[in-house]
Design an enzyme around this catalytic site. Sequence first.
Site, PDB file in Angstrom:
ATOM      1  N   TRP A   9       1.100  -1.148  -0.132  1.00 20.94           N
ATOM      2  CA  TRP A   9      -0.318   0.017   0.048  1.00 20.94           C
ATOM      3  C   TRP A   9       0.698   0.899  -0.163  1.00 20.94           C
ATOM      4  CZ3 TRP A   9      -4.997  -0.088  -1.443  1.00 20.94           C
ATOM      5  CH2 TRP A   9      -5.465  -1.116  -0.604  1.00 20.94           C
ATOM      6  N   SER A  52       6.984   6.740  -0.329  1.00 21.08           N
ATOM      7  CA  SER A  52       6.995   5.341   0.611  1.00 21.08           C
ATOM      8  C   SER A  52       6.010   4.453   0.513  1.00 21.08           C
ATOM      9  CB  SER A  52       6.568   6.742   1.223  1.00 21.08           C
ATOM     10  OG  SER A  52       7.309   5.356   3.424  1.00 21.08           O
ATOM     11  N   SER A  53       5.886   3.702   1.296  1.00 24.10           N
ATOM     12  CA  SER A  53       4.761   2.399   1.104  1.00 24.10           C
ATOM     13  C   SER A  53       4.809   1.568   2.463  1.00 24.10           C
ATOM     14  CB  SER A  53       4.453   1.976  -0.282  1.00 24.10           C
ATOM     15  OG  SER A  53       6.223   1.215  -0.164  1.00 24.10           O
ATOM     16  N   ALA A  54       3.440   1.025   1.915  1.00 19.61           N
ATOM     17  CA  ALA A  54       3.602  -0.061   3.288  1.00 19.61           C
ATOM     18  C   ALA A  54       3.483  -1.471   2.664  1.00 19.61           C
ATOM     19  CB  ALA A  54       2.197  -0.254   4.168  1.00 19.61           C
TER      20      ALA A  54
END
Length: 380
Positions: A75, A97-99
């Site tokens: 995500w 940026s990400s999960a």
Amino acid sequence: MTTAPATLRRTLSERVNAGHGPFDAAWQAAVRSVPREAFLGTAAFRHTGTAWEPVYREEVGEEEWLRMVYDDRTWVTQVGGRGAADVAGPVAGAPTSSATSPSLVVRTLHTARLRGDERVLEIGTGTGYSTALLCHRLGADNVTSVEYDRSVAGSAAEHLKAAGYAPTLVTGDGLNGHRAGADYDALVATCAVRHVPVSWLLQVRDGGSLTMTLSGWMLAAASIRLTVEEDGSARGRFLACGDAVSYMLARPHERPPRPSFHRHPGVERDTHFPPTLLQDPVAHFVAQLAAPSAELVRLDDDIVLLDVATGSQAWTEPHSTGWTVHQSGPLRLWDQVADALAVWLDAGRPGITAFSMTADPDDQVVSLRGKEAVSWRLPN
């Protein structure tokens, strides 16, 4: 009735292990224990095809939000430096940026071969989820994590505190490592790099390891675990991977901005390799090794190679019996790529595990084993 997060974590652990493992039981236990919902905040982005649309936890409801969180997918949490919770509607730009998907995070940690008592330096805290998994396995006192983005670092610190983890957190350029905590037993990078920063080599003890993703401006990527030798060099072989590695490039290693592409006729030549060959992930990786300063743009079945610094370009177009390539500028980008692909094809199209890497403070090369030793020097 909302499904209990503990049930969703158990299901996620089973799905990750069945689809991408088997993984060390300790990492499976970490996935079952660490609440991923605590690390995604209140919003995330999903791509609509033309823009990034924020999805708000409050609007979709807790059941749908938890379903999203415990889907094994990445995500995006920040686009162009703007967090999903901070925008009122769709935005354009590149993710910053990400999960990362739990399966990729766990695969990276599993690859590091941590036993449970190492002192680890993590490069790229992100949301803090991977940091929490490390804390669960190693203990927070053994974990140091560095995050480049101040806003992302602040959110990660809040997430980790709320989840009950207290590792050493550093805001700064992870390519510099964290000298104050050296020497580390292992370094794990959850971002990709074009080459191994010298600071990483110097801050990991002899016999320690660096687990990372090597990528570049063509966005080909491969995972590797390097072992640090007594002479200060590090060596290792690239690792088999069932699916694409999708860590973002470290920001200082990111591609430079480039102007709109305009075709220059240049010098024409036929090419024996169809552009579609670069759809093979290993061929893509070889092309990047051969032309590390070039970006790759796909136009249907044709490709464009662009070098911003020199203005060099190469682009393909089909003709009745094959493809023509047009090259202009001081670099013959397609020639560089074609020569490397010929070596790879002549070796029998070996997989990524046929490639190895050696890095020291002065030089870094990727080599292909075969009838003859072939190496490509990485950009510094």
